[in-house]
Design a protein around this motif. Structure first.
Motif, PDB file in Angstrom:
ATOM      1  N   GLN A  78      -4.156 -14.428  17.679  1.00 20.52           N
ATOM      2  CA  GLN A  78      -4.402 -13.571  16.946  1.00 20.52           C
ATOM      3  C   GLN A  78      -3.943 -12.657  17.539  1.00 20.52           C
ATOM      4  OE1 GLN A  78      -7.734 -10.793  15.347  1.00 20.52           O
ATOM      5  NE2 GLN A  78      -9.393 -12.169  16.450  1.00 20.52           N
ATOM      6  N   ARG A  79      -2.637 -11.374  17.527  1.00 17.84           N
ATOM      7  CA  ARG A  79      -1.662 -11.011  18.128  1.00 17.84           C
ATOM      8  C   ARG A  79      -1.953  -9.677  18.105  1.00 17.84           C
ATOM      9  NH1 ARG A  79       3.986 -12.640  15.922  1.00 17.84           N
ATOM     10  NH2 ARG A  79       3.093 -11.747  14.024  1.00 17.84           N
ATOM     11  N   GLU A  80      -1.994  -9.325  17.591  1.00 16.00           N
ATOM     12  CA  GLU A  80      -1.897  -7.093  17.761  1.00 16.00           C
ATOM     13  C   GLU A  80      -3.376  -6.918  18.134  1.00 16.00           C
ATOM     14  OE1 GLU A  80       1.689  -8.905  15.725  1.00 16.00           O
ATOM     15  OE2 GLU A  80      -0.632  -9.076  14.929  1.00 16.00           O
ATOM     16  N   HIS A  95     -15.035  -2.469  20.197  1.00 18.61           N
ATOM     17  CA  HIS A  95     -14.558  -3.346  19.926  1.00 18.61           C
ATOM     18  C   HIS A  95     -13.676  -3.577  19.182  1.00 18.61           C
ATOM     19  CE1 HIS A  95     -19.053  -3.375  17.235  1.00 18.61           C
ATOM     20  NE2 HIS A  95     -18.801  -3.995  17.761  1.00 18.61           N
ATOM     21  N   ALA A  96     -13.557  -4.377  19.770  1.00 13.79           N
ATOM     22  CA  ALA A  96     -11.710  -4.773  19.717  1.00 13.79           C
ATOM     23  C   ALA A  96     -11.560  -4.481  18.413  1.00 13.79           C
ATOM     24  CB  ALA A  96     -11.384  -6.364  19.016  1.00 13.79           C
ATOM     25  N   MET A  97     -10.046  -3.962  17.985  1.00 12.76           N
ATOM     26  CA  MET A  97      -9.165  -2.916  16.833  1.00 12.76           C
ATOM     27  C   MET A  97      -8.609  -4.036  16.220  1.00 12.76           C
ATOM     28  SD  MET A  97      -8.901   0.514  18.178  1.00 12.76           S
ATOM     29  CE  MET A  97      -8.339   0.622  20.122  1.00 12.76           C
ATOM     30  N   VAL A  98      -8.432  -5.200  15.194  1.00 11.17           N
ATOM     31  CA  VAL A  98      -7.714  -5.606  14.469  1.00 11.17           C
ATOM     32  C   VAL A  98      -6.814  -5.190  14.405  1.00 11.17           C
ATOM     33  CG1 VAL A  98      -7.597  -7.274  12.491  1.00 11.17           C
ATOM     34  CG2 VAL A  98      -9.982  -6.698  13.908  1.00 11.17           C
ATOM     35  N   TRP A  99      -5.153  -6.230  14.285  1.00 13.82           N
ATOM     36  CA  TRP A  99      -4.360  -6.143  12.970  1.00 13.82           C
ATOM     37  C   TRP A  99      -4.092  -5.098  11.960  1.00 13.82           C
ATOM     38  CZ3 TRP A  99      -2.759  -9.021   9.325  1.00 13.82           C
ATOM     39  CH2 TRP A  99      -3.978  -9.948   8.960  1.00 13.82           C
ATOM     40  N   GLN A 100      -5.541  -5.773  11.494  1.00 14.34           N
ATOM     41  CA  GLN A 100      -4.952  -5.072   9.694  1.00 14.34           C
ATOM     42  C   GLN A 100      -5.915  -3.630   9.908  1.00 14.34           C
ATOM     43  OE1 GLN A 100      -8.279  -7.447   9.086  1.00 14.34           O
ATOM     44  NE2 GLN A 100      -6.749  -8.952   7.331  1.00 14.34           N
ATOM     45  N   VAL A 128       7.658   1.304  14.393  1.00 15.25           N
ATOM     46  CA  VAL A 128       6.169   2.262  14.220  1.00 15.25           C
ATOM     47  C   VAL A 128       4.951   2.463  13.500  1.00 15.25           C
ATOM     48  CG1 VAL A 128       5.606   5.022  15.106  1.00 15.25           C
ATOM     49  CG2 VAL A 128       7.900   4.262  15.949  1.00 15.25           C
ATOM     50  N   ASP A 129       4.153   1.493  13.859  1.00 16.99           N
ATOM     51  CA  ASP A 129       3.232   1.127  13.028  1.00 16.99           C
ATOM     52  C   ASP A 129       2.055   0.948  13.089  1.00 16.99           C
ATOM     53  OD1 ASP A 129       3.080   0.427   9.531  1.00 16.99           O
ATOM     54  OD2 ASP A 129       1.596  -0.775  10.594  1.00 16.99           O
ATOM     55  N   THR A 130       1.082   1.239  12.744  1.00 15.16           N
ATOM     56  CA  THR A 130      -0.170   0.952  12.621  1.00 15.16           C
ATOM     57  C   THR A 130      -1.056  -0.836  13.630  1.00 15.16           C
ATOM     58  OG1 THR A 130      -3.175   1.970  13.624  1.00 15.16           O
ATOM     59  CG2 THR A 130      -2.170   1.613  11.924  1.00 15.16           C
ATOM     60  N   TYR A 131      -0.153  -1.099  12.350  1.00 19.67           N
ATOM     61  CA  TYR A 131       0.019  -3.092  12.534  1.00 19.67           C
ATOM     62  C   TYR A 131       0.101  -3.597  14.081  1.00 19.67           C
ATOM     63  CZ  TYR A 131       1.450  -7.557  11.697  1.00 19.67           C
ATOM     64  OH  TYR A 131       0.508  -9.212  11.923  1.00 19.67           O
ATOM     65  N   PHE A 132       0.924  -2.884  14.818  1.00 15.42           N
ATOM     66  CA  PHE A 132       0.805  -3.053  16.422  1.00 15.42           C
ATOM     67  C   PHE A 132      -0.116  -2.498  17.221  1.00 15.42           C
ATOM     68  CE2 PHE A 132       4.981  -3.399  13.578  1.00 15.42           C
ATOM     69  CZ  PHE A 132       5.146  -4.825  14.416  1.00 15.42           C
ATOM     70  N   SER A 133      -1.037  -2.156  18.735  1.00 21.58           N
ATOM     71  CA  SER A 133      -1.272  -2.350  18.793  1.00 21.58           C
ATOM     72  C   SER A 133      -1.641  -0.653  19.795  1.00 21.58           C
ATOM     73  CB  SER A 133      -2.065  -3.411  20.347  1.00 21.58           C
ATOM     74  OG  SER A 133      -1.578  -4.999  20.134  1.00 21.58           O
ATOM     75  N   ALA A 134      -0.596  -0.403  20.158  1.00 19.18           N
ATOM     76  CA  ALA A 134       0.009   0.528  20.618  1.00 19.18           C
ATOM     77  C   ALA A 134      -0.850   2.072  20.108  1.00 19.18           C
ATOM     78  CB  ALA A 134       1.184   0.855  21.178  1.00 19.18           C
ATOM     79  N   SER A 135      -0.877   2.524  18.925  1.00 22.68           N
ATOM     80  CA  SER A 135      -1.394   3.859  18.279  1.00 22.68           C
ATOM     81  C   SER A 135      -2.652   3.792  18.222  1.00 22.68           C
ATOM     82  CB  SER A 135      -0.458   3.688  16.966  1.00 22.68           C
ATOM     83  OG  SER A 135      -1.519   2.988  15.863  1.00 22.68           O
ATOM     84  N   MET A 239      -0.448 -18.677  23.551  1.00 19.59           N
ATOM     85  CA  MET A 239       0.759 -17.946  22.698  1.00 19.59           C
ATOM     86  C   MET A 239      -0.199 -16.846  21.281  1.00 19.59           C
ATOM     87  SD  MET A 239       3.150 -20.986  22.199  1.00 19.59           S
ATOM     88  CE  MET A 239       4.978 -19.740  21.830  1.00 19.59           C
ATOM     89  N   GLY A 240       0.863 -15.999  20.736  1.00 20.23           N
ATOM     90  CA  GLY A 240       0.941 -15.483  19.433  1.00 20.23           C
ATOM     91  C   GLY A 240       0.294 -16.582  18.657  1.00 20.23           C
ATOM     92  N   ASP A 241      -0.384 -17.021  18.328  1.00 22.08           N
ATOM     93  CA  ASP A 241      -0.842 -17.827  16.701  1.00 22.08           C
ATOM     94  C   ASP A 241       0.723 -18.093  15.936  1.00 22.08           C
ATOM     95  OD1 ASP A 241      -0.794 -15.571  15.090  1.00 22.08           O
ATOM     96  OD2 ASP A 241      -2.998 -15.389  14.664  1.00 22.08           O
ATOM     97  N   SER A 242       1.522 -17.009  15.621  1.00 24.18           N
ATOM     98  CA  SER A 242       2.532 -16.988  14.764  1.00 24.18           C
ATOM     99  C   SER A 242       3.745 -18.116  15.668  1.00 24.18           C
ATOM    100  CB  SER A 242       2.495 -15.787  14.095  1.00 24.18           C
ATOM    101  OG  SER A 242       3.601 -16.251  13.033  1.00 24.18           O
ATOM    102  N   GLN A 243       3.932 -17.765  16.834  1.00 21.66           N
ATOM    103  CA  GLN A 243       4.771 -17.511  17.595  1.00 21.66           C
ATOM    104  C   GLN A 243       4.472 -19.484  17.697  1.00 21.66           C
ATOM    105  OE1 GLN A 243       4.187 -14.341  17.604  1.00 21.66           O
ATOM    106  NE2 GLN A 243       5.505 -13.460  18.763  1.00 21.66           N
ATOM    107  N   ALA A 244       3.038 -19.535  18.453  1.00 21.43           N
ATOM    108  CA  ALA A 244       2.249 -21.047  18.287  1.00 21.43           C
ATOM    109  C   ALA A 244       3.552 -22.477  17.227  1.00 21.43           C
ATOM    110  CB  ALA A 244       1.162 -20.747  18.707  1.00 21.43           C
ATOM    111  N   SER A 245       2.663 -21.281  16.185  1.00 21.38           N
ATOM    112  CA  SER A 245       3.301 -22.621  14.871  1.00 21.38           C
ATOM    113  C   SER A 245       4.650 -22.112  14.773  1.00 21.38           C
ATOM    114  CB  SER A 245       1.911 -22.013  13.238  1.00 21.38           C
ATOM    115  OG  SER A 245       3.781 -20.571  13.739  1.00 21.38           O
ATOM    116  N   LEU A 246       5.871 -21.742  15.416  1.00 20.30           N
ATOM    117  CA  LEU A 246       6.791 -21.833  15.214  1.00 20.30           C
ATOM    118  C   LEU A 246       7.145 -22.822  16.110  1.00 20.30           C
ATOM    119  CD1 LEU A 246       9.598 -20.740  14.140  1.00 20.30           C
ATOM    120  CD2 LEU A 246       9.932 -19.067  16.327  1.00 20.30           C
ATOM    121  N   PHE A 247       6.300 -22.595  17.875  1.00 22.10           N
ATOM    122  CA  PHE A 247       6.774 -24.024  18.928  1.00 22.10           C
ATOM    123  C   PHE A 247       6.328 -25.517  18.236  1.00 22.10           C
ATOM    124  CE2 PHE A 247       6.234 -25.442  22.832  1.00 22.10           C
ATOM    125  CZ  PHE A 247       7.722 -24.797  23.571  1.00 22.10           C
ATOM    126  N   ALA A 248       5.293 -24.954  17.549  1.00 24.33           N
ATOM    127  CA  ALA A 248       4.948 -26.262  17.018  1.00 24.33           C
ATOM    128  C   ALA A 248       5.489 -27.131  16.274  1.00 24.33           C
ATOM    129  CB  ALA A 248       2.914 -25.934  16.678  1.00 24.33           C
TER     130      ALA A 248
END
Length: 490
Positions: A78-80, A95-100, A128-135, A239-248
């Protein structure tokens, strides 16, 4: 040829999948982990639990398979989702802060008001969205001054789940990530392929706390998985899972696209080696970097796909198992005018409205359980159609078909509805472990077992084909009903 072991650490579980060099699954096992909801809109994982599960799934495979000839270990993740952990021990400090998780919403709104959105978008390809990790990281360093001090002093480290697993698997000897994961943090410059000091300062993240970035097929140290394996083997293919599936799916050529149906859905369209800013509502992803050469993709991100079905099961109790949904949806001739808009954590692409909230609209006294279940499945296809419409309008590439993978692709009703609503051929991979295979195939490339992407593209790939069958007029009426429902929640 020796087999390769892929660890697929997703939002809901950790899997270990053993592949041949041709992509045949020899064995697999999985462990689910808890979803932690400290307050509305917040989602966390216990990274220590994820590590224990990683050891358990490898131990399970080792108990029934001879892993002595293993070529290596690969990681898809899971990426973010982001975790802060102690230097040396790897022990999680929070605790790990999840992409959701939406805890960074206020910080993102403040940055947007300050006019930072275009600067960030131009460097990261993201928004700029909290979906991504930085915020979320910014929230953490403000909420926990003790952790902020440890990060500045070097006693604590930051990373996406791949980084954390590599650190634990190597006993703290390697602190590294790959470009597909680094580029999901809002801290990585996808044009220059490196961490961006300006963005780190903007989000109050010390650069020294961030990992080294290595290409996905590079070596990420060695591991014996805490003695479970008889000898250390290389870690290759991260690899992040979504890019990995594109590669697969071997979507190596410009114009090839895929949709991964999982907890959410990620739609990726290969746009080649030049960075482009996409149409509003999409992001530009770093698909992979091989031999120093990047490949980019337009991406549409949908927060709730299989997670909507899980909501039906765990929150509403309408089903006992996700597999029931296909027969329930087929038990009624149509949706009865019912639409479910799954904005449980806001609406993502192409709307990006974090304050939107979920709704079921169009119910009458005749609405049955089956209508609501059908509406939940249909919502997955409607969201995909929204993304594809924006993607096609923002690209000069003709999109004729789309590859699909992920657990929900086993639902024949859903896959046919996707083909009907989108008016496209849908090629569904018959191997459900696409993310794991994508990471493993990058690892096999790095190990020299496969010499090129052309070799990987030439491997046999069993798939099922769904062609549009619904009348265009009916599909359009259904889409109009969905658009009306979305307007209500916006």
């Amino acid at each position: 040829m020796p087999p390769i072991l892929a660890l697929d650490q997703s939002t809901s579980a950790t899997k270990a999948v053993l592949f041949t060099d041709q992509g045949t699954v020899l064995d697999r096992t999985a462990r689910e982990h808890r979803q932690i909801y400290p307050q509305p809109g917040w989602v966390e994982h216990d990274a220590e639990e994820i590590w224990r599960n990683t050891l358990e799934v490898v131990r399970d495979l080792a108990a029934r398979r001879d892993l002595s000839t293993l070529a290596g270990v690969s990681i898809a993740n899971q990426r973010e989702t982001i975790v802060i952990f102690e230097r040396g021990t790897g022990r999680p400090l929070y605790h790990a802060m999840v992409w959701q998780c939406r805890r960074g919403d206020d910080l993102c709104r403040a940055l947007a008001r300050a006019g930072q959105n275009e600067i960030i978008r131009g460097r990261t390809g993201l928004r700029v969205d909290t979906y991504f990790s930085a915020s979320k990281l910014q929230w953490l360093v403000r909420a926990r001054p003790d952790l902020a001090s440890k990060l500045k002093a070097g006693g604590a480290l930051l990373g996406t789940i791949d980084t954390y697993l590599v650190y634990r698997l190597t006993g703290g000897r390697l602190f590294a990530t790959d470009p597909t994961n680094a580029s999901r943090t809002l801290l990585f410059n996808v044009r220059r392929l490196r961490w961006d000091d300006t963005l780190c300062e903007l989000f109050e993240v010390p650069p020294r706390a961030l990992p080294e970035v290595r290409e996905s097929s590079a070596q990420f140290g060695e591991t014996d998985v805490e003695g479970i394996l008889a000898r250390p083997v290389p870690i290759r293919g991260v690899m992040g899972d979504s890019q990995a599936s594109l590669f697969a799916q071997a979507c190596f050529k410009t114009g090839m696209a895929k949709a991964t149906f999982g907890t959410g859905t990620s739609v990726l369209l290969n746009i080649g080696g030049e960075f482009q800013l996409p149409a509003e509502g999409l992001v530009c992803a770093l698909a992979w970097v091989i031999g120093g050469q990047p490949t980019y993709a337009f991406e549409g991100i949908i927060n709730y796909s299989a997670a909507t079905v899980a909501w039906l099961q765990h929150q509403l109790g309408l089903i006992d198992d996700a597999a029931e949904t296909e027969s329930l949806a087929r038990a009624v001739g149509d949706n009865g005018g019912v639409y479910l808009v799954p904005a449980f954590a806001g609406l993502s692409a192409p709307y990006w409205k974090p304050d939107a909230r979920a709704a079921i609209v169009g119910m009458t006294a005749h609405t049955r359980r089956e209508h609501i279940v059908r509406a939940a499945l249909e919502s997955i296809a409607y969201q995909l159609r929204d993304v594809l419409d924006v993607m096609k309008s923002g690209a000069t590439i003709s999109l004729q078909s789309i590859h699909a993978d992920g657990g929900p692709t086993a639902n024949g009703f859903l896959m046919q509805f996707v083909a009907d609503l989108c008016g496209l051929e849908l090629r569904v991979a018959n191997v459900s472990e696409s993310s794991a295979w994508g990471a493993a195939s990058a690892g096999l490339l790095g190990l020299g077992i496969h010499k090129s992407r052309d070799t990987l593209a030439g491997l046999p790939r069993p798939w099922s084909l769904y062609r549009p069958q619904m009348a265009t007029e009916r599909a359009q009426r259904l889409l109009e009903g969905w658009q009306s429902a979305v307007k209500r929640v916006l």
